[in-house]
Scaffold this motif. Structure first.
Motif, PDB file in Angstrom:
ATOM      1  N   UNK A 199      35.694  30.235  32.524  1.00 30.38           N
ATOM      2  CA  UNK A 199      36.138  29.370  31.121  1.00 30.38           C
ATOM      3  C   UNK A 199      37.052  28.342  31.502  1.00 30.38           C
ATOM      4  N   UNK A 200      36.910  27.473  30.690  1.00 35.19           N
ATOM      5  CA  UNK A 200      37.789  25.944  30.703  1.00 35.19           C
ATOM      6  C   UNK A 200      39.086  26.299  30.779  1.00 35.19           C
ATOM      7  N   UNK A 201      40.037  27.208  30.102  1.00 31.02           N
ATOM      8  CA  UNK A 201      41.367  27.526  29.911  1.00 31.02           C
ATOM      9  C   UNK A 201      41.388  27.878  31.677  1.00 31.02           C
ATOM     10  N   UNK A 202      40.595  28.920  32.265  1.00 34.83           N
ATOM     11  CA  UNK A 202      40.609  29.255  33.620  1.00 34.83           C
ATOM     12  C   UNK A 202      40.855  27.998  34.549  1.00 34.83           C
ATOM     13  N   UNK A 203      39.649  27.258  34.332  1.00 33.93           N
ATOM     14  CA  UNK A 203      39.815  26.064  35.295  1.00 33.93           C
ATOM     15  C   UNK A 203      40.704  25.198  35.367  1.00 33.93           C
ATOM     16  N   UNK A 204      41.335  25.260  34.299  1.00 38.59           N
ATOM     17  CA  UNK A 204      42.659  24.132  34.122  1.00 38.59           C
ATOM     18  C   UNK A 204      43.786  24.677  34.943  1.00 38.59           C
ATOM     19  N   UNK A 205      43.858  25.836  35.054  1.00 38.70           N
ATOM     20  CA  UNK A 205      45.142  26.361  35.859  1.00 38.70           C
ATOM     21  C   UNK A 205      44.903  26.710  37.401  1.00 38.70           C
ATOM     22  N   UNK A 206      43.654  26.784  37.869  1.00 36.64           N
ATOM     23  CA  UNK A 206      43.287  26.790  39.246  1.00 36.64           C
ATOM     24  C   UNK A 206      42.583  25.849  39.819  1.00 36.64           C
ATOM     25  N   UNK A 207      43.145  25.559  41.256  1.00 34.31           N
ATOM     26  CA  UNK A 207      42.350  24.910  41.918  1.00 34.31           C
ATOM     27  C   UNK A 207      41.132  25.579  42.600  1.00 34.31           C
ATOM     28  N   UNK A 208      39.723  24.898  42.819  1.00 30.24           N
ATOM     29  CA  UNK A 208      38.613  25.691  43.242  1.00 30.24           C
ATOM     30  C   UNK A 208      37.795  25.205  44.305  1.00 30.24           C
ATOM     31  N   UNK A 209      37.129  25.934  45.081  1.00 30.61           N
ATOM     32  CA  UNK A 209      36.386  25.379  46.012  1.00 30.61           C
ATOM     33  C   UNK A 209      35.241  26.342  46.049  1.00 30.61           C
ATOM     34  N   UNK A 210      34.285  25.816  46.303  1.00 30.03           N
ATOM     35  CA  UNK A 210      32.676  26.501  46.473  1.00 30.03           C
ATOM     36  C   UNK A 210      32.169  26.461  48.024  1.00 30.03           C
ATOM     37  N   UNK A 211      31.660  27.432  48.486  1.00 30.39           N
ATOM     38  CA  UNK A 211      30.872  27.653  49.740  1.00 30.39           C
ATOM     39  C   UNK A 211      29.368  28.303  49.185  1.00 30.39           C
ATOM     40  N   UNK A 212      28.633  27.687  49.010  1.00 29.95           N
ATOM     41  CA  UNK A 212      27.294  28.147  48.426  1.00 29.95           C
ATOM     42  C   UNK A 212      26.044  28.163  49.259  1.00 29.95           C
ATOM     43  N   UNK A 213      25.201  29.106  49.507  1.00 28.80           N
ATOM     44  CA  UNK A 213      23.730  29.052  50.126  1.00 28.80           C
ATOM     45  C   UNK A 213      22.790  29.489  49.076  1.00 28.80           C
ATOM     46  N   UNK A 214      22.651  28.023  48.445  1.00 25.57           N
ATOM     47  CA  UNK A 214      21.413  28.339  47.294  1.00 25.57           C
ATOM     48  C   UNK A 214      20.221  28.860  47.705  1.00 25.57           C
TER      49      UNK A 214
END
Length: 270
Positions: A199-214
């Motif tokens: 959710x957008x409100x969660x994205x606003x308060x956390x820094x995020x990084x991804x490691x994906x194996x598509x």
């Protein structure tokens, strides 16, 4: 961008895809005195006991559209808890519940929930550093489903159920199912990142990084709380109980703990 209007696949028989969403959730605090550390562990043990964890997983089962078959739960001595709930798909699911787009769901101790073809689990791990005052609470959560119900629907609810400084998320789709023409399908919904469903409100308060194996349908996201207010991390005593220099050292210890958990490696030092 997720295509919300993509035509659904007409399947032959049961949907055999297994979708698993796993969380590691961390809460960190500083408790300077041994008695404060004991109080923190007791607080966590009460806040996330088997009863509350059962309520959380019961809500998860409802959100993803699963029917609870059986509940098993246990509190441990000196601390920690576990819960297991067996569930099946609801006898009659609404189109909303059956929607495999798994768009973000609602916001808001060890628990395991078992479904007839799936399971929900939670385990809690409170612990404290014997020397430097750092105490850390970890909750491990697994939501694994087979068929049309999606664990991603419970993603935002679970994030908001725990007051988390760090969240690590893993999502994987395994196996295959067939359409009416016999063609294998190794995934039945669009996804480029777990962040698609946060959710957008969660994205606003956390820094995020991804490691994906598509190509293997494996998705990994790490979340670190952006805002740091030291008063929120002091247990048993407040800012006024410490000198300015002590507060600087405490903040260094807290940030070091968060960094090591977030990046998954020791950094030495304090």
């Amino acid at each position: 961008m997720i295509d919300r209007h993509k035509k659904q696949i007409r399947l032959h028989g049961f949907n055999n895809l297994t979708k698993t969403l796993s969380f590691n959730i961390y809460d960190i605090c500083y408790a300077s005195q041994p008695e404060h550390r004991e109080e923190y562990l007791a607080y966590i043990d009460e806040e996330y006991n088997a009863d509350r964890l059962t309520n959380i997983l019961t809500d998860v089962a409802d959100i993803i559209g699963a029917n609870i078959l059986n509940v098993a739960r246990q509190d441990y001595d000196p601390q920690g808890a576990s819960v297991t709930i067996l569930v099946s798909e609801e006898p009659v699911l609404t189109e909303e519940q059956l929607n495999t787009s798994a768009r973000p769901g609602p916001l808001p101790a060890d628990v395991v929930t078992h479904l007839d073809k799936s399971h929900l689990t939670v385990h809690t791990y409170p612990e404290s550093h014997p020397d430097n005052g750092i105490s850390t609470f970890r909750a491990d959560i697994d939501v694994s489903t087979c068929g049309r119900i999606s664990p991603l629907k419970a993603l935002n609810y679970l994030i908001h159920c725990f007051d988390s400084d760090i969240v690590t998320l893993d999502y994987r789709v395994r196996g295959f199912t067939r359409d009416v023409k016999g063609k294998k399908h190794f995934i039945d919904h669009n996804i480029t990142s777990i962040q698609d469903f946060i959710a957008p409100d969660t994205k606003r308060i956390y820094s995020m990084i991804d490691v994906n194996v598509y190509q293997e349908y494996i998705f990994h996201t790490k979340m670190l709380l952006k805002q740091f207010e030291i008063d929120n991390y002091l247990f048993g005593m407040g800012k006024s109980d410490y000198t300015e220099n002590e507060l600087i050292q405490i903040e260094k210890r807290l940030r070091k703990e968060m960094s090591e958990i977030f990046y998954g490696r020791n950094t030495g030092g304090l």
